[in-house]
Design an enzyme around this catalytic site. Structure first.
Site, PDB file in Angstrom:
ATOM      1  N   HIS A  61       9.588 -15.042   6.236  1.00 22.23           N
ATOM      2  CA  HIS A  61       9.375 -16.450   5.875  1.00 22.23           C
ATOM      3  C   HIS A  61      10.299 -17.338   6.707  1.00 22.23           C
ATOM      4  CE1 HIS A  61       6.856 -16.034   2.162  1.00 22.23           C
ATOM      5  NE2 HIS A  61       7.365 -14.817   2.182  1.00 22.23           N
ATOM      6  N   GLU A 108      10.359 -20.397   7.125  1.00 20.03           N
ATOM      7  CA  GLU A 108      10.633 -21.721   6.539  1.00 20.03           C
ATOM      8  C   GLU A 108      11.961 -21.790   5.803  1.00 20.03           C
ATOM      9  OE1 GLU A 108       7.947 -19.637   3.367  1.00 20.03           O
ATOM     10  OE2 GLU A 108       8.243 -19.605   5.535  1.00 20.03           O
ATOM     11  N   CYS A 151       3.711 -14.223   6.024  1.00 18.93           N
ATOM     12  CA  CYS A 151       3.682 -13.192   4.987  1.00 18.93           C
ATOM     13  C   CYS A 151       2.233 -12.801   4.680  1.00 18.93           C
ATOM     14  CB  CYS A 151       4.434 -13.675   3.750  1.00 18.93           C
ATOM     15  SG  CYS A 151       4.828 -12.346   2.594  1.00 18.93           S
TER      16      CYS A 151
END
Length: 561
Positions: free
Chosen positions: A525, A527, A398
């Site tokens: 993102h 994750e 990001c």
């Protein structure tokens, strides 16, 4: 629907989220389908506008919901895909009731906390509980509800009353209350103290809820005498007093609960013993033991803004853990405050500046996570430049991707004042701009949020090979600013390649530097979708590159081995 409610007492931060997730894991291991709801008693509509310093990370769901980080725990532990409605806040409840009041749905009645707010809470829980979250059809068998905050908090009173009514409404066979409490040990005496838990349970019972199980948090295992005392004064059978003491890693907690027959007590309370099987936690046992026995570590320099509170980057830390364990490494995260790398800090805090640079230069790889605002941005650029010029594996997420674009434009293209309009509205070279999917005036839910498709522009890139997909990837987003489409051609001519774009071709999603061993930036993102048994492809790539095993991994996948 069967409900398991997790409440907390004495102090906050006891790990109710991990406890709720672990109970879900054990029930799932018994062959039951599980869903989860998190109740947050704060007045915010969602977690989207809260500072990471205030509340830890904002977790993003597929549907764009910005929610409490505990929902990330649920998704990772239970391998489910939740919705924004699985996170209930006081703000959402009051908003829904006030909207009905404005429309005249209450037919002129005086709108009150009881029954209108409490009815709205019960309706919300019962509606969301039956929505499948595991990819199968039909409702789950058990809904695990975590009540945020601590019993006695003024904010949680309407929720406790609603849950008391719900327990009465669904009947004792369909409701199990587990109270998580602290058993402190005073240094002077060295004795496990039960009085705080006694007071907490007494307060809970005064509000009309009696716990069926007690989960005691402690540094050391509970003594039998402590359990007997808790049983006597808290009105809970000794066999229903569970203990979650400190463990080497949180993957042990489902095993700890299983070893204390937590599943038997819960299933008995819910009248599910005949439906359930003995818990199969072989995968969890292997993960926990594997992690405990790891000896080799990877040094990861995490260069961010919120490094003072590691919960700010909880999903990033978990994704690194998943990737490292999958390759038999232990993650060794070196937290670097981005501002400590900046030239200004060399004058103001020379020791911190020297320590930050020493840590960065000794790392095996560099990760710059997401964030907002201009603090520490110059330090992040210096970290990205160091990684780019010294062939150190780099992953920018990001803001971390945008940083790498700004740094490249300044250092390689010679655009000295290249910047994001977020940090410098007057920059002559706006390489990162505001993309019109959000709002300039409102903060909440105004970003590009949730799961979006990224189309890969070539199969001959590291990202494509790591994902094992030459066409597209679906990942979750949370941002307002993006790489300026007008400068893409110039950047690509200089060597920076944008290998992933959205379906319109205007939003840059993934960048790579082909001349570098591993220099990857992602606007999304990755994750948020990482799981213990299925690590995120980009995090796995970072760890493989950091340990010199990326090429061998990619060639083995291409050969189908």
């Amino acid at each position: 629907m069967k409900y398991v409610l997790i409440s907390g007492g004495v102090v906050s931060g006891l790990g109710k989220g991990v406890t709720a997730s672990s109970i879900g894991v054990v029930l799932k291991a018994c062959g039951l389908r599980v869903t989860s709801i998190k109740i947050d008693p704060y007045l915010n509509i969602d977690a989207g506008t809260m500072s990471p310093f205030e509340h830890g990370e904002v977790f993003v769901l597929d549907d764009g919901g910005e929610v409490d980080l505990d929902l990330g725990n649920y998704e990772r532990f239970l391998d489910v895909t939740l919705t924004k409605d699985n996170n209930i806040t006081t703000g959402k409840i009051y908003q829904s009731v006030l909207e009905k009041e404005r429309k005249g749905d209450y037919l002129g009645k005086t709108v009150q906390v009881v029954p209108h707010i409490t009815d709205a809470i019960k309706d919300w829980i019962e509606t969301v509980a039956v929505i499948p979250v595991d990819g199968k059809e039909g409702p789950a068998d058990v809904c695990v509800i975590e009540l945020g905050g601590t019993v006695g908090d003024i904010e949680s009173m309407p929720f406790i009353e609603a849950l008391r009514q719900l327990s009465f409404q669904v009947g004792p066979d369909n409701f199990c209350l587990i109270h998580v409490s602290l058993i402190p040990v005073l240094g002077v005496v060295g004795e496990q103290k039960t009085k705080p838990t006694q007071h907490s349970v007494r307060e809970l019972r005064a509000l009309g809820l009696t716990p069926h199980l007690l989960t005691s948090r402690s540094a050391e295992p509970l003594l039998e005498s402590t359990k007997e005392k808790l049983s006597k004064f808290c009105h809970v059978p000794v066999e229903n007093i569970l203990n979650i003491h400190d463990v080497p890693n949180i993957w042990h907690i489902p095993l700890l609960l299983r070893n204390q027959n937590a599943h038997h007590s819960i299933l008995q309370q819910l009248n599910l013993l005949s439906q359930a099987t003995p818990p199969d936690l072989q995968q969890w046992t292997e993960m926990a033991e594997t992690y405990d026995n790891l000896t080799e570590s990877v040094r990861i320099a995490m260069v961010g803004k919120y490094v003072g509170l590691t919960d700010s980057y909880l999903s990033v830390v978990k994704a690194l853990l998943h990737a490292c364990v999958a390759r038999s490494f232990k993650p060794s995260i070196d937290w670097i405050a981005a501002s400590d790398l900046e030239d200004d800090s060399e004058k103001s805090t020379p020791e911190a500046h020297a320590a930050a640079w020493k840590t960065l230069k000794s790392a095996d790889c560099v990760l710059v996570p997401g964030g907002f605002g201009d603090r520490g941005v110059r330090g992040m650029m210096l970290a990205a430049k160091y990684a780019r010029e010294n062939s150190v594996p780099y992953l920018g997420i990001c803001l971390g991707m945008q940083i790498s674009v700004i740094e490249f434009a300044r250092s390689v293209l010679g655009w000295e004042r290249a910047n994001s309009v977020e940090f410098d509205a007057q920059t002559p070279n706006p390489v990162v701009i505001f993309m019109p999917e959000g709002s300039r005036t409102h903060m909440g839910s105004t970003m590009r949020l949730g799961s979006r498709r990224t189309l890969l522009q070539t199969s001959d890139c590291i990202t494509s090979k790591l994902y094992g997909n030459s066409e597209y990837v679906d990942e979750r987003h949370r941002h307002r600013y993006e790489v300026n489409p007008d400068v893409i051609e110039t950047l690509e001519e200089a060597g920076l390649k944008f290998v992933g774009k959205d379906e319109s071709g205007k939003r840059m999603e993934i960048l790579e530097l082909p001349s570098h061993p591993f220099y990857v930036g992602a606007q999304f993102h990755p994750e948020f979708k990482s799981r213990p048994a299925r690590p995120s492809a980009l995090f796995l790539g970072l760890i493989l590159a950091a340990t010199g095993k990326l090429e061998a991994y990619i060639s083995s996948r291409q050969n189908g081995s």
